[in-house]
Design a protein around this motif. Structure first.
Motif, PDB file in Angstrom:
ATOM      1  N   ASP A 191      14.098  50.730  -3.620  1.00  0.00           N
ATOM      2  CA  ASP A 191      15.422  50.675  -2.990  1.00  0.00           C
ATOM      3  C   ASP A 191      16.283  49.769  -3.870  1.00  0.00           C
ATOM      4  O   ASP A 191      16.212  48.542  -3.781  1.00  0.00           O
ATOM      5  N   LEU A 192      17.090  50.366  -4.727  1.00  0.00           N
ATOM      6  CA  LEU A 192      17.720  49.610  -5.806  1.00  0.00           C
ATOM      7  C   LEU A 192      18.676  48.541  -5.302  1.00  0.00           C
ATOM      8  O   LEU A 192      18.716  47.432  -5.852  1.00  0.00           O
ATOM      9  N   TYR A 193      19.452  48.837  -4.265  1.00  0.00           N
ATOM     10  CA  TYR A 193      20.370  47.820  -3.744  1.00  0.00           C
ATOM     11  C   TYR A 193      19.597  46.694  -3.064  1.00  0.00           C
ATOM     12  O   TYR A 193      19.915  45.506  -3.245  1.00  0.00           O
ATOM     13  N   ALA A 194      18.569  47.033  -2.283  1.00  0.00           N
ATOM     14  CA  ALA A 194      17.760  46.002  -1.625  1.00  0.00           C
ATOM     15  C   ALA A 194      17.043  45.133  -2.653  1.00  0.00           C
ATOM     16  O   ALA A 194      16.822  43.929  -2.426  1.00  0.00           O
ATOM     17  N   MET A 195      16.679  45.723  -3.783  1.00  0.00           N
ATOM     18  CA  MET A 195      16.005  44.993  -4.860  1.00  0.00           C
ATOM     19  C   MET A 195      16.981  44.156  -5.684  1.00  0.00           C
ATOM     20  O   MET A 195      16.551  43.377  -6.539  1.00  0.00           O
TER      21      MET A 195
END
Length: 234
Positions: free
Chosen positions: A38-42
């Motif tokens: 999850d790129l935004y969460a990461m």
């Protein structure tokens, strides 16, 4: 089957996130192993730069693809890149899950592509299309957008959706060797009813349950070209 879902949407409660969750539950129910990036969460860093290498072959001038190749050999890739590359090489199926932003993918996802599809492993020289470094793997693009379906296609106001997705379907996924499956598209998502959204989720579930029946899209094969990459007669 081992599945990597790369999800790129800034809102955790978005319908795009609901599609991600549907994919996880459907695939795991079939016995597949699923990992999610999850790129935004990461807080993924989408910027390809000299900072992606702990050491450089040429510290005076950055040729990014060349440093990628050398970085693989010297194990000098940035840790976040190496972690995602390991997931990518582990997976049999890659799902890119994202909304259409300005006829394209979000910058966050483009940055994942720029940094993780590493030269020397995923492509390089004539290692592309059916000879690409990721040949033997499958890829599925799952997208949401605000437009209505009739706005896309030959003669439609926005033209074919395939034209918008061409840089990803052909110039990225097919280029590095994936068998690229037909995209799954959820149309007009911000403006439709909850019932219509449930219909999309159900359709996506059915699609995922029968992925083995999907035939890959057709892209060039190197056997169709000569050594200089001119098309062969016929």
């Amino acid at each position: 089957m081992k599945v990597l879902i790369v999800h790129a949407h800034p809102e955790p409660k978005s319908f795009t996130a609901a599609l991600r969750d549907q994919a996880v539950s459907t695939l795991e129910a079939q016995g597949h192993e699923v990992r999610v990036s999850d790129l935004y969460a990461m807080n993924w860093n989408p910027v390809a730069s000299a900072d992606d290498f702990s050491s450089r072959e040429n510290p005076e001038y950055l040729v990014y693809a060349l440093e990628q190749r050398l970085g693989v050999k010297s194990q000098s890739l940035a840790p976040d890149i190496q972690q995602e590359l390991d997931k990518l090489l582990w997976a049999d199926l890659l799902i890119l899950n994202f909304p259409i932003f300005w006829f394209s993918a979000p910058a966050m996802l483009k940055g994942w592509i720029d940094r993780v599809l590493v030269s020397g492993i995923c492509y390089g020289g004539k290692r592309f299309y059916d000879q690409g470094g990721l040949s033997g793997k499958k890829a599925l693009v799952t997208v949401t957008l605000g437009g209505r379906e009739h706005m896309f296609g030959d003669g439609a106001i926005h033209g074919p959706l395939e034209d918008m997705l061409r840089p990803i379907l052909r110039g990225t996924l097919a280029y590095v060797g994936f068998d690229v499956l037909e995209p799954f598209v959820a149309w007009h998502v911000p403006y439709i009813s909850d019932e219509a959204r449930k219909d999309f989720l159900h359709s996506y579930q059915q699609r995922l349950e029968h992925l083995s029946d999907d035939r890959p899209m057709q892209f060039p094969r190197l056997s169709q070209f000569d050594e200089a990459l001119y098309p062969l007669p016929g």
